[in-house]
Design an enzyme around this catalytic site. Sequence first.
Site, PDB file in Angstrom:
ATOM      1  N   ASN A   1     -37.941  70.368  44.026  1.00 20.47           N
ATOM      2  CA  ASN A   1     -39.357  70.703  44.232  1.00 20.47           C
ATOM      3  C   ASN A   1     -39.628  72.206  44.264  1.00 20.47           C
ATOM      4  O   ASN A   1     -40.763  72.618  43.984  1.00 20.47           O
ATOM      5  CB  ASN A   1     -39.828  70.049  45.540  1.00 20.47           C
TER       6      ASN A   1
ATOM      7  N   LYS B   1     -42.965  73.842  33.230  1.00 18.08           N
ATOM      8  CA  LYS B   1     -43.245  72.462  33.656  1.00 18.08           C
ATOM      9  C   LYS B   1     -43.159  71.480  32.474  1.00 18.08           C
ATOM     10  O   LYS B   1     -42.802  70.319  32.665  1.00 18.08           O
ATOM     11  CB  LYS B   1     -44.595  72.376  34.367  1.00 18.08           C
TER      12      LYS B   1
ATOM     13  N   TYR C   1     -45.427  79.488  33.473  1.00 17.96           N
ATOM     14  CA  TYR C   1     -45.519  78.348  34.401  1.00 17.96           C
ATOM     15  C   TYR C   1     -45.681  77.010  33.660  1.00 17.96           C
ATOM     16  O   TYR C   1     -44.844  76.119  33.830  1.00 17.96           O
ATOM     17  CB  TYR C   1     -46.635  78.588  35.424  1.00 17.96           C
TER      18      TYR C   1
HETATM   19  P1  NAD Z   1     -45.200  76.549  48.171  1.00 22.60           P
HETATM   20  O1  NAD Z   1     -45.236  77.950  47.668  1.00 22.60           O
HETATM   21  O2  NAD Z   1     -46.045  76.174  49.337  1.00 22.60           O
HETATM   22  O3  NAD Z   1     -43.693  76.125  48.489  1.00 22.60           O
HETATM   23  C1  NAD Z   1     -42.677  76.474  47.601  1.00 22.60           C
HETATM   24  C2  NAD Z   1     -41.339  76.063  48.147  1.00 22.60           C
HETATM   25  O4  NAD Z   1     -40.347  76.531  47.219  1.00 22.60           O
HETATM   26  C3  NAD Z   1     -41.013  76.706  49.497  1.00 22.60           C
HETATM   27  O5  NAD Z   1     -40.347  75.761  50.313  1.00 22.60           O
HETATM   28  C4  NAD Z   1     -40.051  77.848  49.151  1.00 22.60           C
HETATM   29  O6  NAD Z   1     -39.065  78.055  50.143  1.00 22.60           O
HETATM   30  C5  NAD Z   1     -39.405  77.342  47.868  1.00 22.60           C
HETATM   31  N1  NAD Z   1     -39.054  78.489  47.030  1.00 22.60           N
HETATM   32  C6  NAD Z   1     -39.907  79.359  46.439  1.00 22.60           C
HETATM   33  N2  NAD Z   1     -39.192  80.302  45.789  1.00 22.60           N
HETATM   34  C7  NAD Z   1     -37.884  80.005  45.964  1.00 22.60           C
HETATM   35  C8  NAD Z   1     -36.657  80.584  45.551  1.00 22.60           C
HETATM   36  N3  NAD Z   1     -36.625  81.683  44.784  1.00 22.60           N
HETATM   37  N4  NAD Z   1     -35.495  80.004  45.925  1.00 22.60           N
HETATM   38  C9  NAD Z   1     -35.503  78.897  46.674  1.00 22.60           C
HETATM   39  N5  NAD Z   1     -36.626  78.279  47.102  1.00 22.60           N
HETATM   40  C10 NAD Z   1     -37.780  78.846  46.750  1.00 22.60           C
HETATM   41  O7  NAD Z   1     -45.494  75.675  46.908  1.00 22.60           O
HETATM   42  P2  NAD Z   1     -46.114  74.224  46.678  1.00 22.60           P
HETATM   43  O8  NAD Z   1     -47.508  74.423  46.255  1.00 22.60           O
HETATM   44  O9  NAD Z   1     -45.783  73.289  47.769  1.00 22.60           O
HETATM   45  O10 NAD Z   1     -45.288  73.855  45.355  1.00 22.60           O
HETATM   46  C11 NAD Z   1     -44.156  73.008  45.354  1.00 22.60           C
HETATM   47  C12 NAD Z   1     -43.966  72.516  43.942  1.00 22.60           C
HETATM   48  O11 NAD Z   1     -45.157  71.871  43.506  1.00 22.60           O
HETATM   49  C13 NAD Z   1     -43.693  73.627  42.922  1.00 22.60           C
HETATM   50  O12 NAD Z   1     -42.718  73.178  42.010  1.00 22.60           O
HETATM   51  C14 NAD Z   1     -45.031  73.811  42.240  1.00 22.60           C
HETATM   52  O13 NAD Z   1     -44.888  74.311  40.933  1.00 22.60           O
HETATM   53  C15 NAD Z   1     -45.563  72.391  42.260  1.00 22.60           C
HETATM   54  N6  NAD Z   1     -47.014  72.253  42.127  1.00 22.60           N
HETATM   55  C16 NAD Z   1     -47.865  72.715  43.095  1.00 22.60           C
HETATM   56  C17 NAD Z   1     -49.233  72.546  42.943  1.00 22.60           C
HETATM   57  C18 NAD Z   1     -50.236  73.010  43.989  1.00 22.60           C
HETATM   58  O14 NAD Z   1     -51.447  72.993  43.715  1.00 22.60           O
HETATM   59  N7  NAD Z   1     -49.822  73.410  45.152  1.00 22.60           N
HETATM   60  C19 NAD Z   1     -49.726  71.913  41.791  1.00 22.60           C
HETATM   61  C20 NAD Z   1     -48.841  71.452  40.831  1.00 22.60           C
HETATM   62  C21 NAD Z   1     -47.480  71.624  41.023  1.00 22.60           C
END
Ligand code: NAD
Length: 247
Positions: free
Chosen positions: A90, A159, A155
Site C-alpha cells: 500500500n 499505477k 503517478y
Molecule cells: P498517506 O500519505 O496518508 O500514507 C502513505 C503511507 O505510505 C504511509 O504509511 C507512509 O509511511 C508510507 N510511505 C510513504 N513513503 C514511503 C517510503 N518512501 N517508504 C516507506 N513507506 C512510505 O497516503 P494514502 O493516501 O493513505 O495512500 C496510500 C495508498 O493509496 C498509496 O499507494 C496511494 O497512491 C493510494 N491512493 C490514495 C488515494 C487518496 O485519495 N488518498 C487515492 C488513490 C490511491
Amino acid sequence: MLKGKVAVVTGGTRGIGYAVVRKYLENGAKVVLFGSRAETVEKALASLKAENPDWVVEGASPDLSDAAQVAKVIENVKEKYGRLDILVNNAGVSDSTKVDDYDPVQFEKVMKLNVNAIFYAVQPAVKIMKEQGGGCILNTSSMVSISGQPSGVAYPTSKFAVNGLTLSLARELGPSNIRVNAVAPGVTKTDMVAALPDAMIQPLIQTIPLRRVGEPEEVANAFLFLASDMASYVTGEVLSVDGAARA
Ligand code: NAD
C-alpha cells in the site's frame, strides 16, 4: 473473516494503510505494519494498542528501496508467526508536477516506491506462500490507473504498472493458489485530502457521481473482502472504490 491469518501491510501508519490494518485486526488477523520511519510506526502501534490491547500487531520500518532489507523483514515475519497469508502493498507517493518541470530523479522516486518496492516485497512473500500452499497479495492502485491524470505523469504511470503487475502475477501465481488483486481508490479522505481547502475540494466533489470523497474505511472494506475467503475465486481483479469518479 481473517481469523488466524498473518498479514503484512506496507504504508500502514496512516491513511488507507492504517484503516486496512485496523480492519484486519478487527477481523482476527495478526498484522505487521510497515512505515517509513520508526517514530510513525511507534505512533500507529500506540494508537492501535490503545484501542484494543489484545490486538496482535507489530511494526517495522525497512527501507522499501532496498530489496534485501525488505526480504529480511518479511522472512522474519514468517519465522516469528510461522506463515504469511496476506501481503498488502500500500505504501505510495503521489505527484502533481507538470511535465516541463519534472526532474528525472523525481520521476524515478515515484516509480521506485510505487512499483519497484512492490516487486521487492512480492518476491520473498511468494516464496513463503508457495511453501505453505497459498496466499493473497493485494496492491493499492488508484482511479488514475484507469483514467490517467493531467499532471504528475509519474503517478498514473506507476499505477498503470501496478495494475499490470497485479494481472500478470495473478496469471503466474494462480496455479500456486496465490490470489493477486488490487484496489483502486478514488479521492479518499486521508490527511492530505482532509487538509485541502473547501474551495478546492468542492469543485472536485461535483465531478464524482456519489458527490462525496471516500472514507479510508470504505477502501479498507474492499481490502477485507479481497483478503477473505469470500473472495476465494477472485484473482486478477482491480476493484474500484471511487464513487465512479474514474468514469
Ligand atoms: P498517506 O500519505 O496518508 O500514507 C502513505 C503511507 O505510505 C504511509 O504509511 C507512509 O509511511 C508510507 N510511505 C510513504 N513513503 C514511503 C517510503 N518512501 N517508504 C516507506 N513507506 C512510505 O497516503 P494514502 O493516501 O493513505 O495512500 C496510500 C495508498 O493509496 C498509496 O499507494 C496511494 O497512491 C493510494 N491512493 C490514495 C488515494 C487518496 O485519495 N488518498 C487515492 C488513490 C490511491
